[in-house]
Write a protein that holds these residues in place. Structure first.
Motif, PDB file in Angstrom:
ATOM      1  N   ASP A 132     -24.859 -70.204 -63.497  1.00  0.00           N
ATOM      2  CA  ASP A 132     -24.956 -71.030 -64.692  1.00  0.00           C
ATOM      3  C   ASP A 132     -24.189 -70.345 -65.808  1.00  0.00           C
ATOM      4  OD1 ASP A 132     -27.175 -72.849 -63.630  1.00  0.00           O
ATOM      5  OD2 ASP A 132     -28.172 -70.891 -63.576  1.00  0.00           O
ATOM      6  N   VAL A 133     -23.463 -71.126 -66.613  1.00  0.00           N
ATOM      7  CA  VAL A 133     -22.719 -70.579 -67.738  1.00  0.00           C
ATOM      8  C   VAL A 133     -22.808 -71.546 -68.917  1.00  0.00           C
ATOM      9  CG1 VAL A 133     -20.531 -69.632 -68.559  1.00  0.00           C
ATOM     10  CG2 VAL A 133     -21.079 -69.517 -66.117  1.00  0.00           C
ATOM     11  N   VAL A 134     -22.970 -70.994 -70.136  1.00  0.00           N
ATOM     12  CA  VAL A 134     -22.868 -71.760 -71.363  1.00  0.00           C
ATOM     13  C   VAL A 134     -22.036 -70.953 -72.345  1.00  0.00           C
ATOM     14  CG1 VAL A 134     -25.056 -70.843 -72.286  1.00  0.00           C
ATOM     15  CG2 VAL A 134     -24.136 -73.001 -73.170  1.00  0.00           C
ATOM     16  N   ASP A 135     -21.154 -71.605 -73.068  1.00  0.00           N
ATOM     17  CA  ASP A 135     -20.328 -70.880 -74.030  1.00  0.00           C
ATOM     18  C   ASP A 135     -20.699 -71.260 -75.463  1.00  0.00           C
ATOM     19  OD1 ASP A 135     -18.986 -73.291 -74.679  1.00  0.00           O
ATOM     20  OD2 ASP A 135     -17.448 -72.951 -73.170  1.00  0.00           O
ATOM     21  N   ARG A 136     -20.063 -70.621 -76.424  1.00  0.00           N
ATOM     22  CA  ARG A 136     -20.423 -70.794 -77.825  1.00  0.00           C
ATOM     23  C   ARG A 136     -20.072 -72.179 -78.351  1.00  0.00           C
ATOM     24  NH1 ARG A 136     -15.940 -67.438 -77.498  1.00  0.00           N
ATOM     25  NH2 ARG A 136     -14.161 -67.826 -78.889  1.00  0.00           N
ATOM     26  N   TRP A 137     -19.205 -72.898 -77.644  1.00  0.00           N
ATOM     27  CA  TRP A 137     -18.841 -74.249 -78.071  1.00  0.00           C
ATOM     28  C   TRP A 137     -19.811 -75.310 -77.556  1.00  0.00           C
ATOM     29  CZ3 TRP A 137     -15.001 -71.074 -75.654  1.00  0.00           C
ATOM     30  CH2 TRP A 137     -14.183 -70.400 -76.565  1.00  0.00           C
ATOM     31  N   GLY A 138     -20.616 -74.939 -76.570  1.00  0.00           N
ATOM     32  CA  GLY A 138     -21.576 -75.877 -76.009  1.00  0.00           C
ATOM     33  C   GLY A 138     -21.222 -76.420 -74.647  1.00  0.00           C
ATOM     34  N   ASN A 139     -20.108 -75.976 -74.056  1.00  0.00           N
ATOM     35  CA  ASN A 139     -19.826 -76.319 -72.664  1.00  0.00           C
ATOM     36  C   ASN A 139     -20.883 -75.674 -71.770  1.00  0.00           C
ATOM     37  OD1 ASN A 139     -17.179 -77.665 -73.081  1.00  0.00           O
ATOM     38  ND2 ASN A 139     -16.570 -75.621 -73.773  1.00  0.00           N
ATOM     39  N   GLY A 181     -37.921 -67.942 -54.187  1.00  0.00           N
ATOM     40  CA  GLY A 181     -37.136 -68.419 -55.317  1.00  0.00           C
ATOM     41  C   GLY A 181     -36.110 -67.410 -55.780  1.00  0.00           C
ATOM     42  N   ARG A 182     -34.937 -67.915 -56.175  1.00  0.00           N
ATOM     43  CA  ARG A 182     -33.898 -67.062 -56.757  1.00  0.00           C
ATOM     44  C   ARG A 182     -33.251 -67.816 -57.915  1.00  0.00           C
ATOM     45  NH1 ARG A 182     -29.807 -65.534 -52.418  1.00  0.00           N
ATOM     46  NH2 ARG A 182     -28.921 -64.301 -54.109  1.00  0.00           N
ATOM     47  N   LEU A 183     -34.083 -68.313 -58.821  1.00  0.00           N
ATOM     48  CA  LEU A 183     -33.603 -69.146 -59.911  1.00  0.00           C
ATOM     49  C   LEU A 183     -32.787 -68.357 -60.930  1.00  0.00           C
ATOM     50  CD1 LEU A 183     -36.270 -70.778 -58.902  1.00  0.00           C
ATOM     51  CD2 LEU A 183     -36.054 -71.900 -61.115  1.00  0.00           C
ATOM     52  N   SER A 184     -31.865 -69.063 -61.552  1.00  0.00           N
ATOM     53  CA  SER A 184     -31.221 -68.567 -62.763  1.00  0.00           C
ATOM     54  C   SER A 184     -31.051 -69.743 -63.704  1.00  0.00           C
ATOM     55  CB  SER A 184     -29.878 -67.906 -62.460  1.00  0.00           C
ATOM     56  OG  SER A 184     -28.956 -68.817 -61.910  1.00  0.00           O
ATOM     57  N   VAL A 185     -30.871 -69.442 -65.012  1.00  0.00           N
ATOM     58  CA  VAL A 185     -30.814 -70.513 -66.011  1.00  0.00           C
ATOM     59  C   VAL A 185     -30.094 -70.034 -67.255  1.00  0.00           C
ATOM     60  CG1 VAL A 185     -33.055 -69.865 -66.997  1.00  0.00           C
ATOM     61  CG2 VAL A 185     -32.226 -72.201 -67.297  1.00  0.00           C
ATOM     62  N   VAL A 186     -29.397 -70.939 -67.908  1.00  0.00           N
ATOM     63  CA  VAL A 186     -28.911 -70.725 -69.265  1.00  0.00           C
ATOM     64  C   VAL A 186     -29.408 -71.886 -70.117  1.00  0.00           C
ATOM     65  CG1 VAL A 186     -26.886 -69.387 -68.589  1.00  0.00           C
ATOM     66  CG2 VAL A 186     -26.692 -71.877 -68.833  1.00  0.00           C
ATOM     67  N   VAL A 187     -29.640 -71.605 -71.393  1.00  0.00           N
ATOM     68  CA  VAL A 187     -30.254 -72.567 -72.298  1.00  0.00           C
ATOM     69  C   VAL A 187     -29.471 -72.579 -73.611  1.00  0.00           C
ATOM     70  CG1 VAL A 187     -32.357 -73.121 -73.608  1.00  0.00           C
ATOM     71  CG2 VAL A 187     -32.539 -72.262 -71.271  1.00  0.00           C
ATOM     72  N   ARG A 188     -29.385 -73.742 -74.255  1.00  0.00           N
ATOM     73  CA  ARG A 188     -28.752 -73.838 -75.570  1.00  0.00           C
ATOM     74  C   ARG A 188     -29.554 -74.750 -76.466  1.00  0.00           C
ATOM     75  NH1 ARG A 188     -24.857 -77.082 -78.380  1.00  0.00           N
ATOM     76  NH2 ARG A 188     -23.612 -75.806 -79.826  1.00  0.00           N
ATOM     77  N   ASP A 189     -29.830 -74.284 -77.677  1.00  0.00           N
ATOM     78  CA  ASP A 189     -30.437 -75.108 -78.709  1.00  0.00           C
ATOM     79  C   ASP A 189     -29.302 -75.782 -79.475  1.00  0.00           C
ATOM     80  OD1 ASP A 189     -31.497 -76.164 -81.066  1.00  0.00           O
ATOM     81  OD2 ASP A 189     -33.048 -74.623 -81.197  1.00  0.00           O
ATOM     82  N   PRO A 190     -29.114 -77.086 -79.351  1.00  0.00           N
ATOM     83  CA  PRO A 190     -27.964 -77.739 -79.986  1.00  0.00           C
ATOM     84  C   PRO A 190     -28.036 -77.758 -81.512  1.00  0.00           C
ATOM     85  CG  PRO A 190     -29.421 -79.357 -78.979  1.00  0.00           C
ATOM     86  CD  PRO A 190     -29.929 -78.022 -78.566  1.00  0.00           C
ATOM     87  N   VAL A 191     -29.205 -77.526 -82.071  1.00  0.00           N
ATOM     88  CA  VAL A 191     -29.343 -77.519 -83.529  1.00  0.00           C
ATOM     89  C   VAL A 191     -28.940 -76.172 -84.106  1.00  0.00           C
ATOM     90  CG1 VAL A 191     -30.932 -77.788 -85.464  1.00  0.00           C
ATOM     91  CG2 VAL A 191     -31.136 -79.284 -83.454  1.00  0.00           C
ATOM     92  N   SER A 192     -29.524 -75.102 -83.582  1.00  0.00           N
ATOM     93  CA  SER A 192     -29.252 -73.755 -84.108  1.00  0.00           C
ATOM     94  C   SER A 192     -28.057 -73.084 -83.450  1.00  0.00           C
ATOM     95  CB  SER A 192     -30.484 -72.869 -83.934  1.00  0.00           C
ATOM     96  OG  SER A 192     -30.725 -72.619 -82.548  1.00  0.00           O
TER      97      SER A 192
END
Length: 604
Positions: free
Chosen positions: A417-424, A574-585
């Protein structure tokens, strides 16, 4: 009854930052993705680079000859979930009649006869072309270096090679030469390399630069054209020719008999990865996005639809009542998976409708069901599979693959999982083409996958082996959206258990308020009361596998309710991974699984 409070202790922190986050099943892939983000790449550049590294460092869990599904959203359209489809279809020569003529009643679990058209590499190159920003040479440089110069091998890689060493020596000499140099099984931490795969990737780069056969000796003048030239080299050039040539020689399959494969050049030339609309469900103010019913992803949506009608106390995975209810909901959803899912006309709107969920919910009682209970869809006949039991399926899928000496693997894979500073944001589950799948192709440094084992040879099933149709894959990444933006990307290896391990995570975070790491660390469980997707397709009616940390009171209560419990140990499922983004902050989070001491998250 209140939702069980999370344990104050977590194995590692939930990471928080604003720049970029990555999480995967191997620390080198995570570090690669983060390195790309640090150098200005976006989430799609980072995910692509990490994926090719996973081919090198987790070869027992995925490979270039395998497949891929992903769900992503872009910063330009943050509320739109898109499925990246990298699941190749059955070759034109893969007919039921051919397999029957070979004396088979099931598609084998190892050997090239079980190979679908490889889809992973083309899918990653497509994603990179359309949504990335880096040149192919930059993206592949990480994997090329690890393959050429070596990387410290995992203990599980050595254990997998050891389990199939006799098969390699006696029947697959090319695999023995690649994975057992000098006849020796590599030890944990030893540097191992794969020069053949490094050369394969270098030739793809050269094709894009205008030096490969497919590029016709002319320079491709745009980044997109250079990537397309590499895709063409893969599907029509030296890679395609080597793959087709490799299957012609009869070789040992999991059945103990020798067969040739049927993959042809026309199959490779005719396939292209693509994009699809996801299957979605609204659950407690969140939109959960999955692949279509050619994968098992909608089963998670069905389970959520069933559970949505219960109060919060019955959604708590850490309580006896909650665990029981969740297991029963998954049984019902997975029965529908077997009865109706496949690459074709699937009544998904009906299966996900509130009215249908209500009828399924009414079947859940205080006791465990041992029946196979698909729902009734007007105008449809539910497929009822044969009960196959051998007593071994219940222990499978404990976070690493179960690999017997014949080479078949009962499910496992990689995830990132990947999230970048632009919100992709992207959630991807690459798999197949395991080193133990079929004989290695010496000039390429990898082997073909075995995804066709998920099809049936019986006529009339929703997933009967059919040329040109995709096998029903277990690969099932997840994207979560809220208020018009993607907020989480998650997934897990585990074959039939992938959605079963993601479901408690979603319940604990959405309903219980857990942090990502708290939810990943919390005890897991799954049902085995459905036909396995992997050869030899066995199952255990009423079976449930639990982590001992669920607690003696809860586990004993499940047994009293009629669940046939297998205790897996404290930290096995289980071998979960996750990325999360708060679209407001704009605050980002990441977490990864501690089980197996292999997965990692990174970010800032």
């Amino acid at each position: 009854m209140s939702f069980t409070r999370p344990d104050a202790f977590t194995t590692r922190p939930t990471l928080r930052g604003t720049f970029g986050m990555a999480a995967s099943t191997h620390w080198l892939a995570t570090a690669t993705a983060q390195a790309v983000l640090e150098r200005g790449g976006n989430a799609f550049d980072a995910a692509s680079a990490a994926a090719f590294v996973l081919h090198v460092v987790e070869p027992h869990l995925n490979g270039p000859g395998g497949d891929l599904t992903a769900v992503f959203s872009t910063a330009v359209e943050p509320g739109k979930a898109v499925v990246l489809m990298g699941q190749g279809p059955a070759p034109q020569g893969a007919t039921v009649e051919h397999f029957r003529a070979e004396g088979l009643s099931l598609v084998p679990g190892s050997g090239a006869l079980a190979a679908a058209v490889p889809g992973a590499v083309d899918a990653w190159l497509l994603l990179l072309r359309d949504h990335g920003s880096w040149e192919l040479a930059e993206v592949l440089d990480f994997a090329i270096r690890y393959a050429r110069d070596g990387h410290p091998v995992l203990a599980r890689v050595g254990a997998t090679i050891a389990s199939v060493a006799a098969l390699f020596r006696e029947h697959w000499p090319a695999s023995a030469e690649l994975w057992m140099p000098d006849g020796r099984i590599p030890e944990e931490g030893e540097l191992i390399s794969n020069p053949a795969y490094a050369r394969t990737l270098q030739r793809l780069v050269q094709a894009g630069a205008g030096f490969g056969d497919a590029a016709g000796g002319t320079v491709a003048h745009t980044r997109e054209a250079r990537i397309d030239a590499a895709r063409l080299e893969w599907s029509e050039g030296f890679v395609a020719r080597a793959m087709v040539e490799s299957v012609r020689q009869p070789h040992r399959h999991s059945t103990g008999t020798d067969h040739s494969g049927v993959l042809a050049l026309a199959d490779l030339e005719g396939f292209s990865a693509g994009y699809e609309a996801p299957a979605t469900l609204e659950f407690r103010g969140h939109t959960i996005a999955k692949t279509g019913p050619w994968g098992q992803g909608p089963a998670l949506l069905q389970a959520l639809a069933i559970l949505d009608g219960f109060d919060d106390a019955r959604l708590d995975p850490s309580s006896e009542l909650g665990a029981h209810t969740i297991l029963e909901a998954m049984k019902l959803a997975l029965a529908d998976r077997e009865a109706y899912y496949g690459d074709g006309d699937v009544p998904l709107d009906e299966l996900l409708s509130p009215a249908y969920a209500e009828t399924r919910r009414a079947l859940i009682t205080e006791n465990a069901s041992h029946e196979f209970r698909p729902g009734r869809i007007p105008g449809r006949e539910a497929y009822i599979p044969e009960l196959r039991t051998d007593g071994s399926e219940s222990a499978a899928g404990t976070g690493e693959p179960t690999v017997p000496p014949s080479g078949e693997t009962r499910g496992d894979t990689c995830h990132l999982d990947v999230v970048d500073r632009w919100g992709n944001m992207v959630s991807a589950t690459p798999s197949g083409g395991w080193l133990q799948s079929s004989p290695a192709i010496p000039e390429l440094g990898f082997c073909l996958g075995t995804r066709l084992q998920m099809t049936w040879l019986e006529p009339g099933t929703p997933s009967t082996l059919t040329p040109g149709k995709r096998p029903r894959t277990t690969l099932t990444p997840t994207l979560v959206l809220r208020d018009g933006a993607a907020i989480a990307a998650l997934g897990s290896p585990g074959g039939d258990q992938q959605d079963q391990w993601q479901l408690p995570y979603l319940l604990r975070t959405i309903v219980g308020g857990y942090t990502p790491q708290q939810a990943i660390d919390a005890p897991a469980f799954h049902t085995t009361s459905m036909p396995g997707s992997f050869w030899p397709r066995t199952w255990e009616p009423g079976g449930a596998v639990v982590e001992d940390r669920l607690g003696e009171e809860v586990v004993s209560g499940l047994e009293r309710r009629g669940h046939r419990i297998t205790r897996a140990g404290d930290w096995m499922l289980g071998r979960l991974s996750v990325v999360v983004r708060d679209p407001v902050s704009g605050v980002l989070q990441a977490a990864a699984n501690p089980r197996g001491a292999q997965g990692y998250a990174a970010g800032r």
